[in-house]
Design an enzyme around this catalytic site. Sequence first.
Site, PDB file in Angstrom:
ATOM      1  N   GLY A  27       0.859  -1.240  -0.014  1.00  0.00           N
ATOM      2  CA  GLY A  27      -0.213   0.135  -0.188  1.00  0.00           C
ATOM      3  C   GLY A  27       0.748   1.231  -0.056  1.00  0.00           C
ATOM      4  CG  ASP A  28       3.698   4.085   1.553  1.00  0.00           C
ATOM      5  OD1 ASP A  28       4.400   4.784   0.484  1.00  0.00           O
ATOM      6  OD2 ASP A  28       3.321   4.606   2.330  1.00  0.00           O
ATOM      7  CG  ASP A  29       7.312   4.512  -1.473  1.00  0.00           C
ATOM      8  OD1 ASP A  29       6.861   5.033  -2.376  1.00  0.00           O
ATOM      9  OD2 ASP A  29       7.726   5.409  -0.511  1.00  0.00           O
TER      10      ASP A  29
END
Length: 456
Positions: A245-247
């Site tokens: 959900g992010d990097d």
Amino acid sequence: MATRRIPRPAAVAVALCAAALLAACAGASRAGCRKHVAKITDYGAVGDGKTLNTAAFAKAVADLSARARRGGAALVVPPGKWLTGPFNLTSHFTLYLDEGAEILASQDMKDWPLIAPLPSYGRGRDEPGPRYSNFIAGSNLTDVIITGKNGTINGQGQVWWDKYHAKELQFTRGYLLELLYSDNIIISNVTFVDSPSWNLHPTYCTNVTISGVTILAPVHSPNTDGIDPDSSSHVKIEDCYIVSGDDCIAVKSGWDQYGIKFNMPSQHIVIRRLTCISPTSAMIALGSEMSGGIRDVRAEDNVAISTESAVRVKSGVGRGGFVKDIFVRRLSLHTMKWVFWMTGNYGQHPDNSSDPNAMPEVTGINYSDVFAENVTMAGRMEGIPNDPYTGICISNVTAQLAPDAKELQWNCTNIKGVTSAVTPKPCPELGAEGKPCAFPEEELIIGPHKLPKCTY
């Protein structure tokens, strides 16, 4: 979003030697083969997914720690669901998850004590003050291995994500694994699932190998970064598969004035054969917390699918520090919002304060041999007014546009660089004709030449 599992290279056959098999494994002196081996069940643990085993894990690590200096020690987690609160590791130690083993993080926040913030951050990342403990942790350790037959460490993060979205948390969420001030770390052949926040966070560490690891989180879960080397040196990340959900990878080195004061860069980092899916973030981010500096990062042979951007530089006024000597080559990108993205206006600051004179230095960023398809926009390149990003080199790039691609394919401000053989045609700031971009010829030597191969 439904995702299709991308086959990874065959997982490295990493295991440990039980005492009865030491002769076959060439003795306890062989790297990674531990003389003292015990199962978590030896300490009263129950793998029913309901019994809380925090005391059993603490007792096991304490007992094995007392023996680890005499030939090393291993804790074996057999098949089952092993519910526990946070626990620490020790030196000369292996945590081994057998096939079918799943360590489950307690969802009761009372089981997660508060700990001090990191000195290079000065406060919790989400909220001021202290932070919740990390699920698996350790400090000032050496010779630590986390491996197995693709067992699972499950953070059961939904309760944390819900409270984060509802703004009900007073303190920063813990990470699934955080090791501090440690060296000679190997993490291989394990699956990490649903972390409350960041997954793997080696911080102030040296000589870290992360190989053949799978990391999975819903693509809209908040801040579930995959692997975040932070103020760490000589880190190798290879053959990993991350849905986040992010990097997928975020290289960091401290936050604004705290990172500047702590002054420990992340450097000499290799990232190769990564497969990433992250529709709202980057395959590899450099920053945004980069105030201690980031240099000598080498990324090659990586794949991104349905991901917002490839290798992104994230900084801003107040960060200070530097990002330089970055080398990227042989990327395969499929369905991207941006191929190239640099951000000079990252605005999150600790305690809502920062030094307006703390300007980052971003220079020596090299991208070569990139193929991208179904792209919305080739480049969004934003430096900082009166502090441009310089020394950018982009060569041998083909970006095939999506049906709904932007008419303006490059948006460039406060940057300087050169390009060669780039399609679509770059912006004027990158219009100068350059040579093929550099990539270091000498290989970085990080971790063991071969991962331990021992058998239970």
